[in-house]
Design a protein around this motif. Structure first.
Motif, mmCIF file in Angstrom:
data_model
loop_
_atom_site.group_PDB
_atom_site.id
_atom_site.type_symbol
_atom_site.label_atom_id
_atom_site.label_comp_id
_atom_site.label_asym_id
_atom_site.label_seq_id
_atom_site.Cartn_x
_atom_site.Cartn_y
_atom_site.Cartn_z
ATOM 1 N N VAL A 27 0.947 -1.090 -0.050
ATOM 2 C CA VAL A 27 -0.113 -0.005 0.011
ATOM 3 C C VAL A 27 0.940 1.204 -0.145
ATOM 4 N N ASP A 28 0.727 1.975 -0.958
ATOM 5 C CA ASP A 28 1.515 3.312 -1.132
ATOM 6 C C ASP A 28 2.914 3.134 -0.866
ATOM 7 N N GLY A 29 3.603 2.060 -1.462
ATOM 8 C CA GLY A 29 5.014 2.067 -1.419
ATOM 9 C C GLY A 29 5.573 1.285 -0.317
ATOM 10 N N VAL A 30 4.668 0.740 0.397
ATOM 11 C CA VAL A 30 5.291 -0.017 1.999
ATOM 12 C C VAL A 30 4.518 -1.217 1.867
ATOM 13 N N LEU A 31 4.889 -2.262 2.775
ATOM 14 C CA LEU A 31 4.004 -3.435 3.196
ATOM 15 C C LEU A 31 3.379 -3.208 4.393
ATOM 16 N N ARG A 32 2.047 -2.835 4.253
ATOM 17 C CA ARG A 32 1.205 -2.686 5.608
ATOM 18 C C ARG A 32 1.205 -3.895 6.014
ATOM 19 N N SER A 33 1.304 -4.295 7.537
ATOM 20 C CA SER A 33 1.730 -5.577 8.029
ATOM 21 C C SER A 33 0.884 -5.800 9.237
ATOM 22 N N TRP A 34 0.193 -6.959 9.446
ATOM 23 C CA TRP A 34 -0.502 -7.312 10.490
ATOM 24 C C TRP A 34 -0.129 -8.699 11.039
ATOM 25 N N ALA A 35 0.054 -9.022 12.390
ATOM 26 C CA ALA A 35 0.405 -10.269 12.765
ATOM 27 C C ALA A 35 -0.818 -11.012 12.912
ATOM 28 N N VAL A 36 -0.727 -12.227 12.559
ATOM 29 C CA VAL A 36 -2.000 -13.087 12.650
ATOM 30 C C VAL A 36 -1.572 -14.296 13.415
ATOM 31 N N PRO A 37 -1.865 -14.525 14.546
ATOM 32 C CA PRO A 37 -1.493 -15.637 15.332
ATOM 33 C C PRO A 37 -1.793 -16.870 14.808
ATOM 34 N N ARG A 38 -2.969 -16.840 14.475
ATOM 35 C CA ARG A 38 -3.399 -18.227 13.974
ATOM 36 C C ARG A 38 -3.534 -18.458 12.591
ATOM 37 N N GLY A 39 -3.102 -17.420 11.760
ATOM 38 C CA GLY A 39 -2.861 -17.445 10.451
ATOM 39 C C GLY A 39 -4.259 -17.164 9.680
ATOM 40 N N PRO A 40 -4.087 -16.643 8.616
ATOM 41 C CA PRO A 40 -5.331 -16.476 7.634
ATOM 42 C C PRO A 40 -5.830 -17.790 7.086
ATOM 43 N N SER A 41 -7.287 -17.963 7.228
ATOM 44 C CA SER A 41 -8.114 -18.823 6.809
ATOM 45 C C SER A 41 -8.857 -18.694 5.575
ATOM 46 N N ASP A 42 -8.994 -19.790 4.946
ATOM 47 C CA ASP A 42 -9.890 -19.568 3.671
ATOM 48 C C ASP A 42 -11.379 -20.171 3.798
ATOM 49 N N ASN A 43 -11.759 -20.517 5.284
ATOM 50 C CA ASN A 43 -12.790 -20.869 5.706
ATOM 51 C C ASN A 43 -13.484 -19.683 6.582
ATOM 52 N N PRO A 44 -14.867 -19.230 5.914
ATOM 53 C CA PRO A 44 -15.315 -17.962 6.380
ATOM 54 C C PRO A 44 -15.679 -18.114 7.823
ATOM 55 N N ARG A 45 -16.121 -19.182 8.257
ATOM 56 C CA ARG A 45 -16.399 -19.303 9.773
ATOM 57 C C ARG A 45 -14.946 -18.809 10.556
ATOM 58 N N ASP A 46 -13.850 -18.692 10.409
ATOM 59 C CA ASP A 46 -12.562 -18.485 11.050
ATOM 60 C C ASP A 46 -12.544 -17.055 10.972
ATOM 61 N N LYS A 47 -12.783 -16.582 11.881
ATOM 62 C CA LYS A 47 -12.426 -14.888 12.248
ATOM 63 C C LYS A 47 -10.923 -14.804 12.733
ATOM 64 N N PRO A 158 -3.170 -23.934 7.623
ATOM 65 C CA PRO A 158 -2.102 -25.046 7.831
ATOM 66 C C PRO A 158 -1.563 -25.049 9.336
ATOM 67 N N ASP A 159 -0.964 -26.272 9.509
ATOM 68 C CA ASP A 159 0.069 -26.159 10.802
ATOM 69 C C ASP A 159 1.260 -25.478 10.343
ATOM 70 N N PRO A 160 1.563 -24.656 10.987
ATOM 71 C CA PRO A 160 2.764 -23.781 10.540
ATOM 72 C C PRO A 160 4.091 -24.611 10.663
ATOM 73 N N ARG A 161 4.266 -25.407 11.535
ATOM 74 C CA ARG A 161 5.550 -26.359 11.444
ATOM 75 C C ARG A 161 5.649 -27.303 10.267
ATOM 76 N N HIS A 162 4.415 -27.580 9.585
ATOM 77 C CA HIS A 162 4.760 -28.341 8.576
ATOM 78 C C HIS A 162 4.436 -27.654 7.328
ATOM 79 N N ALA A 163 3.998 -26.442 7.272
ATOM 80 C CA ALA A 163 3.621 -25.786 5.820
ATOM 81 C C ALA A 163 5.023 -25.474 5.152
ATOM 82 N N ARG A 164 4.974 -25.460 3.925
ATOM 83 C CA ARG A 164 5.923 -25.231 2.838
ATOM 84 C C ARG A 164 5.899 -23.896 2.265
ATOM 85 N N SER A 165 7.074 -23.443 2.196
ATOM 86 C CA SER A 165 7.255 -22.249 1.404
ATOM 87 C C SER A 165 6.638 -21.975 0.024
ATOM 88 N N ALA A 166 6.027 -21.067 -0.338
ATOM 89 C CA ALA A 166 5.413 -20.791 -1.605
ATOM 90 C C ALA A 166 6.660 -20.302 -2.591
#
Length: 186
Positions: A27-47, A158-166
């Motif tokens: 955004v506007d020349g920088v990376l706006r950043s948020w720490a997401v403790p449980r990670g983003p989810s592609d399940n709409p029930r997960d807030k 995913p489980d972050p300890r087993h997740a793989r880099s994109a």
């Protein structure tokens, strides 16, 4: 918007003092950043709680490696997801709303085109604590829209300890081990 001018995003898994995901939007020349403790989810029930952190330079979008002990953010980082995003916000008159303004107003919707995350998401600001006496720090919710790309039949993160880099296909452990052996590759 062509691919050359597309705004980019990255989701990094950061094994720091506490394991978390860093969700970053260009955004506007920088990376706006948020720490997401449980990670983003592609399940709409997960807030997902998303706590704002310092903006990062655009170059950090590709960082994968180990931040040394005694430095801010020390720990291992992998690029869990990366891609482009398209802002979806509109002003009351229907005209497109600049993304930075959507964030300033406290609600931003966007479409992710990532290696792992796809579809519509929203960031909505709220405050933690007692609003009247002690408003507390700013926090956000990161939520997947219930679109055709949403999942409903499994956990959305995913489980972050087993997740793989994109970027490299490596796990956090493999990145840390390569760094120890002097083969960081980045």
């Amino acid at each position: 918007m062509s691919d050359d001018d597309a705004q980019r995003f990255v989701v990094q898994i950061h094994d720091a003092r506490r394991m978390h995901f860093d969700f970053r939007l260009e955004v506007d020349g920088v990376l706006r950043s948020w720490a997401v403790p449980r990670g983003p989810s592609d399940n709409p029930r997960d807030k997902r709680l998303a706590v704002p952190t310092d903006d990062h330079p655009l170059e950090y979008r590709t960082f994968e490696g180990v931040i040394p002990d005694h430095e801010y953010g020390s720990g291992t980082v992998i690029v869990w997801d990366q891609g482009t995003y398209r802002p979806l916000g509109h002003a009351p008159d229907g005209s497109p709303l600049p993304f930075a303004e959507s964030l300033e107003r406290g609600h931003a919707t966007f479409w992710l085109h990532g290696a792992k995350l796809h579809g519509e998401f929203a960031l909505t600001r709220f405050r933690v604590g007692d609003e009247q006496d002690n408003p507390g720090p700013e926090a956000w919710l990161l939520i997947k829209a219930n679109d055709r790309l949403a999942v409903h039949d499994r956990p959305g993160t995913p489980d972050p300890r087993h997740a793989r880099s994109a970027r490299s296909g490596r796990t956090l452990h493999q990145v840390a081990l390569a760094e120890e052996q002097g083969d960081g590759r980045d």
